[in-house]
Write a protein that holds these residues in place. Structure first.
Motif, PDB file in Angstrom:
ATOM      1  N   ALA A  27       6.964  -5.551   2.152  1.00 33.58           N
ATOM      2  CA  ALA A  27       8.533  -6.193   1.763  1.00 33.58           C
ATOM      3  C   ALA A  27       9.170  -5.117   0.985  1.00 33.58           C
ATOM      4  CB  ALA A  27       7.660  -6.966   0.520  1.00 33.58           C
ATOM      5  N   GLU A  28       8.105  -3.727   1.015  1.00 33.50           N
ATOM      6  CA  GLU A  28       8.534  -2.355  -0.313  1.00 33.50           C
ATOM      7  C   GLU A  28       9.368  -1.333   0.742  1.00 33.50           C
ATOM      8  OE1 GLU A  28       4.292  -1.837  -2.613  1.00 33.50           O
ATOM      9  OE2 GLU A  28       4.567  -0.308  -1.303  1.00 33.50           O
ATOM     10  N   LEU A  29       8.322  -1.752   2.225  1.00 32.74           N
ATOM     11  CA  LEU A  29       9.414  -0.310   2.743  1.00 32.74           C
ATOM     12  C   LEU A  29      10.888  -1.009   3.280  1.00 32.74           C
ATOM     13  CD1 LEU A  29       5.908  -0.082   5.478  1.00 32.74           C
ATOM     14  CD2 LEU A  29       7.103   1.736   3.366  1.00 32.74           C
ATOM     15  N   CYS A  30      10.995  -2.134   3.050  1.00 33.14           N
ATOM     16  CA  CYS A  30      12.007  -2.489   3.103  1.00 33.14           C
ATOM     17  C   CYS A  30      13.132  -2.395   2.571  1.00 33.14           C
ATOM     18  CB  CYS A  30      11.839  -3.899   3.697  1.00 33.14           C
ATOM     19  SG  CYS A  30      11.233  -4.284   5.423  1.00 33.14           S
ATOM     20  N   ASP A  31      12.595  -2.508   1.222  1.00 31.97           N
ATOM     21  CA  ASP A  31      13.727  -2.456   0.425  1.00 31.97           C
ATOM     22  C   ASP A  31      14.227  -1.154   0.303  1.00 31.97           C
ATOM     23  OD1 ASP A  31      12.709  -3.277  -3.256  1.00 31.97           O
ATOM     24  OD2 ASP A  31      13.950  -1.458  -3.073  1.00 31.97           O
ATOM     25  N   ARG A  37      15.613  -0.008  -2.476  1.00 35.17           N
ATOM     26  CA  ARG A  37      16.850   1.124  -3.717  1.00 35.17           C
ATOM     27  C   ARG A  37      14.842   2.115  -3.903  1.00 35.17           C
ATOM     28  NH1 ARG A  37      19.238  -2.888  -5.228  1.00 35.17           N
ATOM     29  NH2 ARG A  37      21.679  -2.395  -5.437  1.00 35.17           N
ATOM     30  N   PHE A  38      13.535   1.098  -3.436  1.00 40.18           N
ATOM     31  CA  PHE A  38      12.361   1.520  -3.651  1.00 40.18           C
ATOM     32  C   PHE A  38      11.744   1.886  -2.643  1.00 40.18           C
ATOM     33  CE2 PHE A  38      13.576  -1.015  -6.975  1.00 40.18           C
ATOM     34  CZ  PHE A  38      13.326  -0.192  -8.769  1.00 40.18           C
TER      35      PHE A  38
END
Ligand SMILES: N[C@@H](CCC[C@H](N)C(=O)O)C(=O)O
Length: 259
Positions: A34-38, A40-41
């Motif tokens: 999920a972080e990689l797909c965000d 902005r982040f």
């Protein structure tokens, strides 16, 4: 550990793709995906895809939505992973690979990826919509003004409402442009927003439009916010067979991540 990632897009539906033939990735790390797909982040993507070895076919596709959860079939992601497999030298221009919904054939002709989808034998018809599964579940509804339609607001209401509830459905809103040409905007479950295109979504729309008599053609053009796709099929009393989703798939960039 450092890993090379690749970013692909198919009519604006975008994906982070990793070569996991050496089984390096911890596939249960929902938070990291999920972080990689965000947007902005992280890298930013509608989905995350792993290419893995398979004993019986050229490769295996493992698909995750942007929320980090493994999900059902992604048609645009399927076209992108075929282009990626060719880029890696795993295939040439024709392939058979396995995904969560079964075996898929695909071919690449002049940079355009043709992906065979699963047969559709069951379609539920209601007064104002149809529901069918083209590898992923799809609600298909015609609206009069697609351009100004509030896709996120109405899509999320339908996606979380009865009868779909928490499991959910993707939701496609449709306008007819001509006898064999439709415009589609899709709310995707797992992204929980409108995406620029959805491959299993336009496949569902093409079949739903044929089933409901809006078109007699078996070669349909679908206009999405991210570009045009084609869906072709054969139909008989048992349902829809030999379904192909056709369109571009492009490598946009590559980079390095820590995993
Ligand atoms: N973008 C996809 C569909 C991906 C799966 C979907 N979000 C779900 O969870 O059902 C496509 O191109 O088909």
């Amino acid at each position: 550990m450092k890993m090379t990632f690749y970013k692909y897009q198919g009519t604006g539906n975008d994906f982070v793709i990793l070569d996991n033939r050496l089984q390096i990735i911890d596939k249960k790390d929902t938070k990291r995906i999920a972080e990689l797909c965000d947007r902005r982040f992280g890298i930013g993507a509608d989905g995350f895809i792993l290419l893995e070895n398979d004993d019986q076919t050229d490769f295996k596709m493992v698909y995750y939505n942007a929320d980090g959860n493994e999900s059902s079939m992604c048609g645009n992601g399927g076209r992108c992973i075929v282009a990626f497999a060719k880029f890696l030298g795993v295939i040439e221009n024709e392939t058979e690979f396995i995904a969560i919904d079964g075996l898929h054939k695909a071919k690449i002709e002049n940079e355009i990826v043709h992906l065979q989808m699963q047969d559709v034998l069951e379609i539920e018809t209601f007064q104002d919509h149809l529901f069918l599964n083209t590898g992923s579940p799809h609600h298909v509804e015609m609206v009069s003004d697609l351009k100004d339609f509030e896709v996120k607001k109405n899509g999320s209401r339908i996606r979380y409402g009865e009868p779909y509830n928490e499991v959910g459905s993707n939701v496609n809103f449709v306008n007819q442009i001509s006898s064999d040409h439709f415009a589609v905007r899709t709310y995707e479950r797992g992204v929980e927003d409108e995406t620029l295109s959805c491959g299993t979504g336009v496949t569902a729309v093409a079949i739903a439009m044929h089933k409901s008599g809006k078109t007699k053609s078996n070669i349909i053009t679908l206009n999405t916010e991210g570009g045009d796709l084609k869906v072709t099929f054969d139909s008989n009393d048992n349902g829809y067979h030999n379904i192909w989703l056709v369109g571009p798939a492009e490598q946009v960039f590559k980079g390095e991540i820590e995993w």
